[in-house]
Design a protein around this motif. Structure first.
Motif, mmCIF file in Angstrom:
data_model
loop_
_atom_site.group_PDB
_atom_site.id
_atom_site.type_symbol
_atom_site.label_atom_id
_atom_site.label_comp_id
_atom_site.label_asym_id
_atom_site.label_seq_id
_atom_site.Cartn_x
_atom_site.Cartn_y
_atom_site.Cartn_z
ATOM 1 N N ASP A 122 -8.060 64.950 45.954
ATOM 2 C CA ASP A 122 -8.875 66.162 45.947
ATOM 3 C C ASP A 122 -8.343 67.263 46.846
ATOM 4 O O ASP A 122 -8.864 68.363 46.847
ATOM 5 N N CYS A 123 -7.337 66.970 47.635
ATOM 6 C CA CYS A 123 -6.812 67.953 48.588
ATOM 7 C C CYS A 123 -5.913 68.950 47.868
ATOM 8 O O CYS A 123 -4.969 68.574 47.190
ATOM 9 N N ILE A 124 -6.219 70.235 48.046
ATOM 10 C CA ILE A 124 -5.383 71.273 47.420
ATOM 11 C C ILE A 124 -4.421 71.895 48.437
ATOM 12 O O ILE A 124 -3.827 72.934 48.184
ATOM 13 N N LEU A 125 -4.300 71.261 49.603
ATOM 14 C CA LEU A 125 -3.345 71.693 50.640
ATOM 15 C C LEU A 125 -3.598 73.118 51.119
ATOM 16 O O LEU A 125 -2.658 73.859 51.402
ATOM 17 N N CYS A 126 -4.863 73.493 51.189
ATOM 18 C CA CYS A 126 -5.182 74.845 51.664
ATOM 19 C C CYS A 126 -4.924 74.983 53.163
ATOM 20 O O CYS A 126 -4.772 76.088 53.674
ATOM 21 N N GLY A 127 -4.917 73.856 53.864
ATOM 22 C CA GLY A 127 -4.591 73.873 55.291
ATOM 23 C C GLY A 127 -5.712 74.332 56.202
ATOM 24 O O GLY A 127 -5.511 74.502 57.406
ATOM 25 N N GLN A 128 -6.906 74.541 55.664
ATOM 26 C CA GLN A 128 -7.993 75.013 56.542
ATOM 27 C C GLN A 128 -8.360 73.948 57.581
ATOM 28 O O GLN A 128 -8.697 74.277 58.718
ATOM 29 N N ALA A 141 -5.486 67.338 65.853
ATOM 30 C CA ALA A 141 -5.608 65.926 65.467
ATOM 31 C C ALA A 141 -4.901 65.590 64.168
ATOM 32 O O ALA A 141 -4.614 64.426 63.897
ATOM 33 N N ILE A 142 -4.648 66.604 63.331
ATOM 34 C CA ILE A 142 -4.036 66.358 62.019
ATOM 35 C C ILE A 142 -2.905 67.356 61.813
ATOM 36 O O ILE A 142 -2.862 68.400 62.472
ATOM 37 N N THR A 143 -2.042 67.049 60.864
ATOM 38 C CA THR A 143 -0.875 67.909 60.679
ATOM 39 C C THR A 143 -0.357 67.798 59.248
ATOM 40 O O THR A 143 -0.664 66.835 58.551
ATOM 41 N N GLY A 148 7.267 69.535 49.457
ATOM 42 C CA GLY A 148 7.149 69.582 48.002
ATOM 43 C C GLY A 148 5.924 68.839 47.504
ATOM 44 O O GLY A 148 4.850 68.929 48.083
ATOM 45 N N VAL A 149 6.110 68.063 46.418
ATOM 46 C CA VAL A 149 4.972 67.377 45.805
ATOM 47 C C VAL A 149 4.422 66.264 46.687
ATOM 48 O O VAL A 149 3.330 65.761 46.451
ATOM 49 N N ASP A 150 5.194 65.863 47.697
ATOM 50 C CA ASP A 150 4.723 64.797 48.598
ATOM 51 C C ASP A 150 3.956 65.342 49.800
ATOM 52 O O ASP A 150 3.505 64.577 50.650
ATOM 53 N N ARG A 151 3.817 66.657 49.890
ATOM 54 C CA ARG A 151 3.187 67.261 51.072
ATOM 55 C C ARG A 151 1.732 66.794 51.213
ATOM 56 O O ARG A 151 0.991 66.725 50.224
ATOM 57 N N VAL A 152 1.345 66.468 52.424
ATOM 58 C CA VAL A 152 -0.004 65.981 52.702
ATOM 59 C C VAL A 152 -0.454 66.471 54.077
ATOM 60 O O VAL A 152 0.368 66.863 54.896
ATOM 61 N N VAL A 153 -1.772 66.435 54.287
ATOM 62 C CA VAL A 153 -2.303 66.631 55.637
ATOM 63 C C VAL A 153 -2.745 65.264 56.122
ATOM 64 O O VAL A 153 -3.530 64.584 55.446
ATOM 65 N N CYS A 170 -13.432 70.468 60.124
ATOM 66 C CA CYS A 170 -12.579 70.318 58.937
ATOM 67 C C CYS A 170 -13.425 70.003 57.711
ATOM 68 O O CYS A 170 -13.165 70.508 56.620
ATOM 69 N N VAL A 171 -14.452 69.190 57.918
ATOM 70 C CA VAL A 171 -15.338 68.824 56.805
ATOM 71 C C VAL A 171 -16.053 70.076 56.300
ATOM 72 O O VAL A 171 -16.167 70.326 55.102
ATOM 73 N N TYR A 172 -16.511 70.880 57.260
ATOM 74 C CA TYR A 172 -17.265 72.093 56.930
ATOM 75 C C TYR A 172 -16.402 73.088 56.146
ATOM 76 O O TYR A 172 -16.873 73.717 55.199
ATOM 77 N N LEU A 173 -15.139 73.230 56.531
ATOM 78 C CA LEU A 173 -14.295 74.259 55.904
ATOM 79 C C LEU A 173 -13.584 73.796 54.640
ATOM 80 O O LEU A 173 -13.153 74.621 53.845
ATOM 81 N N CYS A 174 -13.449 72.507 54.445
ATOM 82 C CA CYS A 174 -12.700 72.017 53.279
ATOM 83 C C CYS A 174 -13.367 72.521 51.984
ATOM 84 O O CYS A 174 -14.525 72.229 51.729
ATOM 85 N N PRO A 175 -12.637 73.268 51.156
ATOM 86 C CA PRO A 175 -13.266 73.852 49.962
ATOM 87 C C PRO A 175 -13.471 72.868 48.822
ATOM 88 O O PRO A 175 -14.141 73.193 47.849
ATOM 89 N N THR A 176 -12.892 71.679 48.934
ATOM 90 C CA THR A 176 -12.986 70.740 47.811
ATOM 91 C C THR A 176 -13.818 69.497 48.117
ATOM 92 O O THR A 176 -13.993 68.658 47.244
ATOM 93 N N GLY A 177 -14.291 69.374 49.336
ATOM 94 C CA GLY A 177 -15.048 68.170 49.682
ATOM 95 C C GLY A 177 -14.154 66.952 49.844
ATOM 96 O O GLY A 177 -14.616 65.814 49.715
ATOM 97 N N ALA A 178 -12.873 67.188 50.136
ATOM 98 C CA ALA A 178 -11.929 66.062 50.243
ATOM 99 C C ALA A 178 -12.124 65.260 51.524
ATOM 100 O O ALA A 178 -11.610 64.154 51.637
ATOM 101 N N ILE A 179 -12.834 65.837 52.495
ATOM 102 C CA ILE A 179 -13.036 65.131 53.773
ATOM 103 C C ILE A 179 -14.524 64.802 53.900
ATOM 104 O O ILE A 179 -15.369 65.685 53.808
ATOM 105 N N GLN A 180 -14.808 63.554 54.090
ATOM 106 C CA GLN A 180 -16.208 63.124 54.229
ATOM 107 C C GLN A 180 -16.408 62.557 55.623
ATOM 108 O O GLN A 180 -15.530 61.884 56.157
ATOM 109 N N ILE A 181 -17.577 62.824 56.188
ATOM 110 C CA ILE A 181 -17.913 62.246 57.492
ATOM 111 C C ILE A 181 -19.160 61.386 57.294
ATOM 112 O O ILE A 181 -20.106 61.803 56.635
ATOM 113 N N GLN A 182 -19.110 60.176 57.799
ATOM 114 C CA GLN A 182 -20.251 59.271 57.617
ATOM 115 C C GLN A 182 -20.650 58.651 58.944
ATOM 116 O O GLN A 182 -19.841 58.594 59.867
ATOM 117 N N GLU A 183 -21.884 58.173 58.986
ATOM 118 C CA GLU A 183 -22.321 57.429 60.164
ATOM 119 C C GLU A 183 -22.661 56.017 59.733
ATOM 120 O O GLU A 183 -23.287 55.804 58.711
#
Ligand code: SF4
Ligand code: FES
Length: 240
Positions: A122-128, A141-143, A148-153, A170-183
């Motif tokens: 789900d990550c579109i590599l927007c980098g937010q 904390a992340i980088t 190319g096609v293998d690029r990831v955060v 990061c969860v708040y800004l991610c435009p695709t919901g790719a990052i989830q936070i749970q308790e």
């Protein structure tokens, strides 16, 4: 000040103002997926494409990171600009088909589906996420990793993001919901960063305060008393 004409509307902006900001000042909306006022422009999603026209010459370019240095004419809804944005959206949809925000933007551009089907997540590599963590929170904390096609955060070395304080920016800004936070019990978990954080509870009323690591981070950063986060905000105010 420099004169700029966008969609026939004329205004003046300070040299260096981006086209995106100049358009916003004229109430002209340009779609974006990697831009935020708190962050430095990055130009990753390519969705904010507009057409710059100079006599017989024109070019399509990203507006979020284009500083205005001379008088220009911009069209945000020209055939060339809309066609280019549709292509970008189609490629993003091919990469991520689970984002309501992407679906909304696609529908607004008359797209129901994508010709491309890329087997990514789900990550579109927007980098937010990476930028808010580095530029605003200061946790680093992340980088980005690989090319190319293998690029990831990812967290450093692909292991647990040990600098992550669990703030959720990061969860708040991610435009695709790719990052989830749970308790889970007494832990906060961010799967995407393999991060598990122990939670701290108010010594007076027992409500959750924040992850222990986050309390320690802000206590040191703001030079607060070491017992500052022993109490929740309400109990601290009540005890003043
Ligand atoms: S995880 Fe979300 S915020 Fe981070 S780069 Fe991917 S899409 Fe953007
Ligand atoms: S908002 Fe300009 S490239 Fe993403």
């Amino acid at each position: 000040m420099i004169k700029i004409t966008i969609n026939g509307k004329v205004t003046e902006v300070a040299a260096g103002t981006t086209i995106l900001k100049a358009a916003a000042a004229l109430n002209i909306k340009i779609p974006t997926l990697c831009n935020h006022d708190l962050l430095e422009p990055y130009g990753a999603c390519r969705l904010c494409l507009v057409e710059i026209i100079d006599g017989d010459w024109s070019t399509v370019t990203t507006s979020c990171n284009y500083p205005i240095t001379k008088e220009i004419v911009v069209e945000t809804e020209s055939t060339a600009a809309v066609r280019a944005r549709r292509m970008v959206l189609e490629m993003l949809l091919g990469r991520c088909n689970t984002s309501p925000e992407l679906d909304r933007l696609a529908a607004a551009h008359g797209l129901q589906s994508s010709r491309f089907e890329l087997d990514y997540d789900d990550c579109i590599l927007c980098g937010q996420c990476e930028r808010v963590c580095r530029e605003v929170v200061g946790a680093n904390a992340i980088t980005f990793a690989q090319r190319g096609v293998d690029r990831v955060v990812v967290p450093p070395f692909g292991e647990e993001a040990e600098q992550c304080i669990g703030c959720g920016a990061c969860v708040y800004l991610c435009p695709t919901g790719a990052i989830q936070i749970q308790e889970d019990g007494e832990q906060k978990i961010i799967d995407r960063w393999s991060r598990v954080l122990e939670l701290k509870y108010c010594k007076s009323c027992g409500v959750e305060v924040a992850p222990v690591f986050q309390c320690d981070y802000f206590q040191k950063k703001a030079d607060l008393p070491t017992d500052f986060f022993d109490l929740c905000r309400d109990c601290r105010v009540a005890q003043r």
